[in-house]
Design an enzyme around this catalytic site. Structure first.
Site, mmCIF file in Angstrom:
data_model
loop_
_atom_site.group_PDB
_atom_site.id
_atom_site.type_symbol
_atom_site.label_atom_id
_atom_site.label_comp_id
_atom_site.label_asym_id
_atom_site.label_seq_id
_atom_site.Cartn_x
_atom_site.Cartn_y
_atom_site.Cartn_z
ATOM 1 N N HIS A 1 -15.566 2.399 -4.438
ATOM 2 C CA HIS A 1 -14.678 3.408 -3.842
ATOM 3 C C HIS A 1 -13.795 2.729 -2.796
ATOM 4 C CE1 HIS A 1 -13.679 7.573 -2.596
ATOM 5 N NE2 HIS A 1 -13.689 7.095 -1.358
ATOM 6 N N MET B 1 -14.238 16.738 -0.041
ATOM 7 C CA MET B 1 -14.509 15.946 1.169
ATOM 8 C C MET B 1 -15.616 16.627 1.963
ATOM 9 S SD MET B 1 -12.698 13.185 1.245
ATOM 10 C CE MET B 1 -13.245 12.671 2.885
ATOM 11 N N MET C 1 -5.618 4.460 3.508
ATOM 12 C CA MET C 1 -5.172 5.342 4.599
ATOM 13 C C MET C 1 -3.851 4.842 5.156
ATOM 14 S SD MET C 1 -8.749 5.918 6.606
ATOM 15 C CE MET C 1 -10.280 6.261 5.723
ATOM 16 N N PHE D 1 -12.369 8.334 8.713
ATOM 17 C CA PHE D 1 -13.334 7.367 9.239
ATOM 18 C C PHE D 1 -14.668 7.465 8.511
ATOM 19 C CE2 PHE D 1 -10.338 8.543 12.512
ATOM 20 C CZ PHE D 1 -9.883 7.294 12.929
ATOM 21 N N ASP E 1 -10.868 3.203 -0.019
ATOM 22 C CA ASP E 1 -10.216 4.198 0.838
ATOM 23 C C ASP E 1 -8.876 3.670 1.341
ATOM 24 O OD1 ASP E 1 -12.108 6.420 1.002
ATOM 25 O OD2 ASP E 1 -13.452 4.935 1.890
ATOM 26 N N HIS F 1 -9.123 6.188 -3.495
ATOM 27 C CA HIS F 1 -8.981 7.452 -2.773
ATOM 28 C C HIS F 1 -7.763 7.338 -1.868
ATOM 29 C CE1 HIS F 1 -11.027 10.299 0.427
ATOM 30 N NE2 HIS F 1 -9.919 10.812 -0.095
ATOM 31 N N GLY G 1 -18.931 6.870 8.606
ATOM 32 C CA GLY G 1 -19.997 7.059 9.571
ATOM 33 C C GLY G 1 -20.080 8.426 10.218
ATOM 34 N N SER H 1 -18.415 2.959 -0.619
ATOM 35 C CA SER H 1 -17.071 2.899 -0.027
ATOM 36 C C SER H 1 -16.943 1.613 0.778
ATOM 37 C CB SER H 1 -16.852 4.099 0.903
ATOM 38 O OG SER H 1 -15.812 3.794 1.810
ATOM 39 N N ASP I 1 -17.807 12.951 -0.645
ATOM 40 C CA ASP I 1 -17.423 11.756 0.118
ATOM 41 C C ASP I 1 -17.514 12.065 1.609
ATOM 42 O OD1 ASP I 1 -16.365 9.415 1.060
ATOM 43 O OD2 ASP I 1 -14.352 9.721 0.227
ATOM 44 N N GLY I 2 -18.447 11.365 2.253
ATOM 45 C CA GLY I 2 -18.583 11.504 3.698
ATOM 46 C C GLY I 2 -19.957 12.017 4.089
ATOM 47 N N GLY J 1 -20.611 5.049 2.214
ATOM 48 C CA GLY J 1 -20.100 3.877 2.914
ATOM 49 C C GLY J 1 -21.149 3.301 3.829
ATOM 50 N N MET K 1 -5.557 8.520 0.802
ATOM 51 C CA MET K 1 -5.370 9.412 1.953
ATOM 52 C C MET K 1 -4.017 9.073 2.564
ATOM 53 S SD MET K 1 -9.271 9.217 3.304
ATOM 54 C CE MET K 1 -9.578 7.738 2.357
#
Ligand SMILES: O=C(CO)[C@H](O)[C@H](O)COP(=O)(O)O
Ligand SMILES: [Co+2]
Length: 221
Positions: free
Chosen positions: A34, A138, A38, A144, A36, A67, A146, A9, A177-178, A199, A69
């Protein structure tokens, strides 16, 4: 079992050096990029729009996994397709017209993904099984990089994989993811995921090739 896909990511990359960062993970052997997106409404963060995807597409042929969002993602599908997205994932929670959004993506000749937040039941997926190429479970609350993986989401990965298998949709990817890193990726795989977004586990490491190899090694253990 499906061949695992590693998708760094770019949210955790150095945006001031975005082209070099993407180049580095592609050379390091990642499978997809990937991206992201947002909008500051669906999630409390603002990131990337179609011009950035278009700029990257001038330099790279890699699979761009976008992705979204964003609220009412159907407003943005055409713009991201024109910018060079290969696959577009929309959130179940982001629109009352999620079936239409998935249809629009496929009408554009792109692969369609459906994302479920940690608090979202997979029940609604049963009405959309024919319309997806990927289900994104998810494993953190979106917004976010991390964060730590929410353990209860792994049972949902297994449930989604079971629903797809029962429907004969063995071709559909299940993406997580995450919070994916060498210490969690194997659990996600065992639950039924085959696409792993990472990520911080990739971009926070100085050597991205070693970081990607550490993810693949954890899958082989
Ligand atoms: O969609 C996302 C956040 O909403 C990111 O893809 C995800 O958080 C990746 O970051 P990390 O691997 O560091 O958790
Ligand atoms: Co993401």
């Amino acid at each position: 079992m499906k061949t695992p896909v590693i998708a760094p990511s770019i949210l955790s990359s150095d945006f001031a050096r975005l082209r070099e960062e993407v180049d580095e993970v592609i050379r390091a052997g990642c499978d997809w990029i990937h991206i992201d997106v947002m909008d500051g409404h669906f999630v409390p963060n603002l990131t990337i729009g179609p011009p950035v995807v278009k700029a990257l597409r001038q330099h790279f042929q890699a699979t761009f996994d976008v992705h979204l969002m964003v609220e009412s993602p159907e407003r943005w599908i055409q713009a991201f397709v024109d910018a060079g997205a290969d696959m577009l994932t929309v959130h179940y929670e982001a629109t009352p017209h999620v079936h239409r959004a998935l249809q629009m993506i496929r009408e554009c000749g792109r692969r369609a993904g459906l994302a479920l937040n940690p608090g979202t039941s997979p029940d609604g997926l049963s009405y959309l099984l024919a319309d997806v190429d990927l289900v994104l479970v998810m494993t953190v609350n979106p917004g976010f990089g991390g964060q730590s993986l929410v353990p209860s989401t792994l049972a949902k990965v297994a449930e989604v994989r079971r629903m797809l298998d029962d429907a004969g949709r063995h071709d559909v990817h299940v993406q997580v993811d995450g919070g994916i890193h060498p210490g969690t990726i194997r659990q996600a795989r065992d639950a039924g995921a085959d696409v792993f977004v990472a990520g911080s586990a990739v971009f926070d490491e100085p050597n991205r090739a070693l970081a990607i190899e550490a993810l693949r090694a954890a899958l082989r253990e």
